[in-house]
Motif scaffolding. Structure first.
Motif, mmCIF file in Angstrom:
data_model
loop_
_atom_site.group_PDB
_atom_site.id
_atom_site.type_symbol
_atom_site.label_atom_id
_atom_site.label_comp_id
_atom_site.label_asym_id
_atom_site.label_seq_id
_atom_site.Cartn_x
_atom_site.Cartn_y
_atom_site.Cartn_z
ATOM 1 N N ASP A 228 42.321 2.664 -6.401
ATOM 2 C CA ASP A 228 41.481 3.455 -7.301
ATOM 3 C C ASP A 228 40.022 3.459 -6.858
ATOM 4 O OD1 ASP A 228 43.687 3.980 -8.866
ATOM 5 O OD2 ASP A 228 43.317 2.311 -10.245
ATOM 6 N N VAL A 229 39.668 2.558 -5.942
ATOM 7 C CA VAL A 229 38.308 2.517 -5.400
ATOM 8 C C VAL A 229 38.320 3.251 -4.065
ATOM 9 C CG1 VAL A 229 36.340 1.066 -4.816
ATOM 10 C CG2 VAL A 229 38.041 0.247 -6.469
ATOM 11 N N ASP A 230 37.490 4.270 -3.947
ATOM 12 C CA ASP A 230 37.444 5.094 -2.728
ATOM 13 C C ASP A 230 36.140 4.802 -1.989
ATOM 14 O OD1 ASP A 230 37.597 6.951 -0.744
ATOM 15 O OD2 ASP A 230 37.852 8.693 -2.055
ATOM 16 N N PHE A 231 36.259 4.076 -0.886
ATOM 17 C CA PHE A 231 35.085 3.749 -0.077
ATOM 18 C C PHE A 231 34.838 4.790 1.014
ATOM 19 C CE2 PHE A 231 36.733 -0.460 -1.450
ATOM 20 C CZ PHE A 231 35.620 -0.885 -2.161
ATOM 21 N N SER A 232 35.702 5.797 1.116
ATOM 22 C CA SER A 232 35.585 6.776 2.201
ATOM 23 C C SER A 232 34.564 7.865 1.905
ATOM 24 C CB SER A 232 36.948 7.425 2.472
ATOM 25 O OG SER A 232 37.358 8.223 1.375
ATOM 26 N N VAL A 233 34.056 7.907 0.683
ATOM 27 C CA VAL A 233 33.073 8.932 0.304
ATOM 28 C C VAL A 233 31.735 8.259 0.048
ATOM 29 C CG1 VAL A 233 34.783 10.513 -0.633
ATOM 30 C CG2 VAL A 233 33.789 8.754 -2.113
ATOM 31 N N GLU A 234 30.693 9.055 0.050
ATOM 32 C CA GLU A 234 29.341 8.540 -0.201
ATOM 33 C C GLU A 234 28.683 9.396 -1.293
ATOM 34 O OE1 GLU A 234 26.202 6.208 -0.268
ATOM 35 O OE2 GLU A 234 27.916 5.804 1.024
ATOM 36 N N PRO A 235 28.387 8.801 -2.453
ATOM 37 C CA PRO A 235 28.621 7.400 -2.817
ATOM 38 C C PRO A 235 30.094 7.124 -3.091
ATOM 39 C CG PRO A 235 27.718 8.600 -4.681
ATOM 40 C CD PRO A 235 27.689 9.553 -3.519
ATOM 41 N N ALA A 236 30.455 5.853 -3.013
ATOM 42 C CA ALA A 236 31.834 5.443 -3.297
ATOM 43 C C ALA A 236 32.158 5.736 -4.756
ATOM 44 C CB ALA A 236 32.005 3.956 -2.999
ATOM 45 N N SER A 237 33.431 5.820 -5.057
ATOM 46 C CA SER A 237 33.829 6.168 -6.424
ATOM 47 C C SER A 237 34.970 5.283 -6.897
ATOM 48 C CB SER A 237 34.256 7.639 -6.497
ATOM 49 O OG SER A 237 35.449 7.847 -5.756
ATOM 50 N N LEU A 238 35.111 5.225 -8.196
ATOM 51 C CA LEU A 238 36.209 4.515 -8.834
ATOM 52 C C LEU A 238 36.846 5.476 -9.831
ATOM 53 C CD1 LEU A 238 36.425 0.918 -10.146
ATOM 54 C CD2 LEU A 238 36.778 2.773 -11.771
ATOM 55 N N THR A 239 38.170 5.589 -9.802
ATOM 56 C CA THR A 239 38.874 6.496 -10.696
ATOM 57 C C THR A 239 39.686 5.690 -11.705
ATOM 58 O OG1 THR A 239 39.064 8.158 -8.960
ATOM 59 C CG2 THR A 239 40.496 8.421 -10.869
ATOM 60 N N ILE A 240 39.508 6.017 -12.969
ATOM 61 C CA ILE A 240 40.283 5.392 -14.041
ATOM 62 C C ILE A 240 41.414 6.348 -14.404
ATOM 63 C CG2 ILE A 240 40.229 4.659 -16.455
ATOM 64 C CD1 ILE A 240 37.331 3.754 -15.963
ATOM 65 N N HIS A 241 42.648 5.858 -14.281
ATOM 66 C CA HIS A 241 43.828 6.680 -14.530
ATOM 67 C C HIS A 241 44.508 6.250 -15.831
ATOM 68 C CE1 HIS A 241 43.977 8.501 -10.488
ATOM 69 N NE2 HIS A 241 43.592 7.316 -10.034
ATOM 70 N N ARG A 242 45.211 7.180 -16.438
ATOM 71 C CA ARG A 242 46.135 6.861 -17.532
ATOM 72 C C ARG A 242 47.506 6.603 -16.907
ATOM 73 N NH1 ARG A 242 44.803 8.059 -22.736
ATOM 74 N NH2 ARG A 242 46.979 8.496 -23.261
ATOM 75 N N LEU A 274 32.624 -4.706 -4.868
ATOM 76 C CA LEU A 274 34.047 -4.402 -4.888
ATOM 77 C C LEU A 274 34.660 -4.513 -3.495
ATOM 78 C CD1 LEU A 274 33.994 -1.429 -7.399
ATOM 79 C CD2 LEU A 274 35.290 -3.552 -7.683
ATOM 80 N N ASP A 275 33.906 -4.077 -2.496
ATOM 81 C CA ASP A 275 34.391 -4.165 -1.120
ATOM 82 C C ASP A 275 34.596 -5.633 -0.724
ATOM 83 O OD1 ASP A 275 35.125 -3.341 1.440
ATOM 84 O OD2 ASP A 275 33.074 -3.473 2.176
ATOM 85 N N GLU A 276 33.629 -6.470 -1.055
ATOM 86 C CA GLU A 276 33.749 -7.888 -0.707
ATOM 87 C C GLU A 276 34.889 -8.547 -1.469
ATOM 88 O OE1 GLU A 276 31.045 -11.976 -0.493
ATOM 89 O OE2 GLU A 276 30.119 -10.059 -1.062
ATOM 90 N N TRP A 277 35.051 -8.185 -2.735
ATOM 91 C CA TRP A 277 36.135 -8.760 -3.524
ATOM 92 C C TRP A 277 37.502 -8.396 -2.928
ATOM 93 C CZ3 TRP A 277 38.470 -12.042 -6.361
ATOM 94 C CH2 TRP A 277 39.647 -11.717 -7.042
ATOM 95 N N ILE A 278 37.676 -7.121 -2.576
ATOM 96 C CA ILE A 278 38.981 -6.664 -2.083
ATOM 97 C C ILE A 278 39.277 -7.203 -0.681
ATOM 98 C CG2 ILE A 278 40.300 -4.611 -1.383
ATOM 99 C CD1 ILE A 278 38.825 -3.088 -3.624
ATOM 100 N N THR A 279 38.305 -7.134 0.205
ATOM 101 C CA THR A 279 38.571 -7.450 1.620
ATOM 102 C C THR A 279 38.449 -8.933 1.958
ATOM 103 O OG1 THR A 279 36.250 -6.982 2.186
ATOM 104 C CG2 THR A 279 37.837 -5.165 2.364
ATOM 105 N N ARG A 280 37.622 -9.677 1.222
ATOM 106 C CA ARG A 280 37.420 -11.085 1.563
ATOM 107 C C ARG A 280 38.073 -12.039 0.584
ATOM 108 N NH1 ARG A 280 31.610 -12.923 2.205
ATOM 109 N NH2 ARG A 280 32.777 -14.840 2.528
#
Length: 398
Positions: A228-242, A274-280
């Protein structure tokens, strides 16, 4: 007397369905109650938590019927249903808590829901019995008696109470400036006043910063997945889904997104966290060994998807260590976000209608929602009183 419990089953599709069982938590489902759930609640798309609430009300009704010797099928066949005295007793019964040794009453809204579930169940049981009457005149008379009963029931139903958008006893507000400064300081990883275990400090920091900066609901935070976290765009985005009835959901009590889905942009600080949390951190199999088995963003100390209880423990620990944060809960961060939104709008002099439209999107509310009035209560009150003081100091000429 039979004791009732609510047991949740999970279908192959991922759907969670609560069922009323008797005798023990692992007992067999009550057949009529199961049919009631599948025909009256499930088709409406109610969440599992809402169905559980109604099943609890139905269990209360079953207990009342048993105590008063009421057999609904026999009453329906005789066109008697419940007398006015029995309806009054049921209304009073719906107001009581079920805790042993207490005389407290439940809130008016919940008492009204209990009574409505009970009378809806009586109608649901009675209608098929009446429909089997062969004689047309007798069937019409029985249906008329049922309608008269339902109308009589409405006259003694517990009043649900009214919500005042401006004054709510025990209203929840956002932080005071002192509380906010303390909160942001003590959640920093490595802070000497941070009350969390070192191995969970960074997880809690990212999670609480996410709530503070974006204002999502607790269920939305727990339902987030790494994708749900998209780091490929600038700025990065987070999508909340149902994601109701998600096949990937392993938790018994699945978190739910009550509001609309939405895409939210991240500033550089939140993106990097978020990047550090996910990758490290999350990817560290020694620290969170089970995290590779599922896609959920936030995990417990074993790496399993973080549950509601563990989620609440985070703020409970902060409250215990810092009495000034006595009212802290995850939802308070959502209130605080709305306070800060209104304050920023006041500072920038933004167009009120556009700001309100954007606020509703960011929170996942419908365009016609009145929630902004409830959630930004402290900021609205402060802004109104500042303007009130300016009016008093203006020195209007008579």
């Amino acid at each position: 007397m039979t004791t009732f419990f609510i047991r949740e089953v999970r279908m192959q599709s991922g759907e969670h369905i609560p069922l009323l069982v008797s005798g023990s938590p692992l007992g067999l489902p009550v057949p009529l109650a199961t049919r009631f759930v599948l025909t009256q609640f499930r088709p409406k798309g109610l969440k599992a938590s809402s169905i559980r609430q109604r099943l609890s009300a139905l269990a209360l009704a079953y207990t009342f019927f048993a105590k008063h010797g009421i057999q609904l099928d026999e009453r329906a066949a005789k066109r008697q249903f419940l007398s006015l005295e029995e309806l009054v007793a049921l209304s009073d019964y719906c107001r009581r808590t079920q805790k042993i040794g207490t005389q407290r009453v439940v809130g008016p809204g919940y008492a009204a829901l209990r009574f409505r579930v009970a009378t809806d169940y009586i109608r649901w049981v009675s209608e098929p019995i009446i429909s089997r009457i062969v004689d047309d005149s007798r069937r019409d008379a029985a249906m008329g008696a049922l309608q008269s009963f339902l109308q009589r029931a409405r006259t003694v139903a517990p009043a649900p109470g009214r919500r005042d958008a401006s004054v709510v006893p025990g209203e929840r507000l956002g932080f005071t400036p002192e509380q906010r400064a303390l909160f942001l300081r003590v959640i920093e990883p490595g802070c000497c006043d941070n009350p969390f275990r070192p191995q969970l400090q960074f997880r809690n920091y990212v999670m609480l910063q996410l709530e503070f900066e974006l204002g999502p609901r607790g269920g939305e935070v727990l339902g987030l997945k790494t994708r749900d976290v998209d780091f490929s765009v600038e700025p990065a985005s987070l999508t909340i889904h149902r994601r109701h009835d998600d096949p990937e959901e392993p938790r018994t009590s699945a978190p739910a997104t009550k509001t609309f889905g939405r895409l939210l942009l991240l500033d550089a600080k939140l993106r990097d966290l978020l990047d550090e949390w996910i990758t490290r951190h999350r990817a560290n199999r020694q620290q969170f060994p089970a995290a590779a088995k599922h896609p959920y963003l936030f995990v417990n100390y074993r790496g399993e998807p973080l549950g509601s209880r563990g989620f609440r423990k985070v703020v409970e620990k902060l409250r215990r260590h810092y009495p000034i944060l006595a009212g802290l809960c995850h939802h308070l961060l959502r209130h605080d976000w709305n306070d800060r939104w209104v304050e920023l709008n006041e500072e920038e002099g933004s167009d009120p209608e556009i700001s309100l439209r954007d606020q509703k999107y960011a929170m996942g509310w419908s365009p016609t929602s009145t929630m902004p009035l409830r959630y930004a209560r402290r900021a609205i009150r402060n802004a109104a009183n500042k303007k009130l003081l300016r009016m008093q100091q203006k020195g209007w000429k008579k």
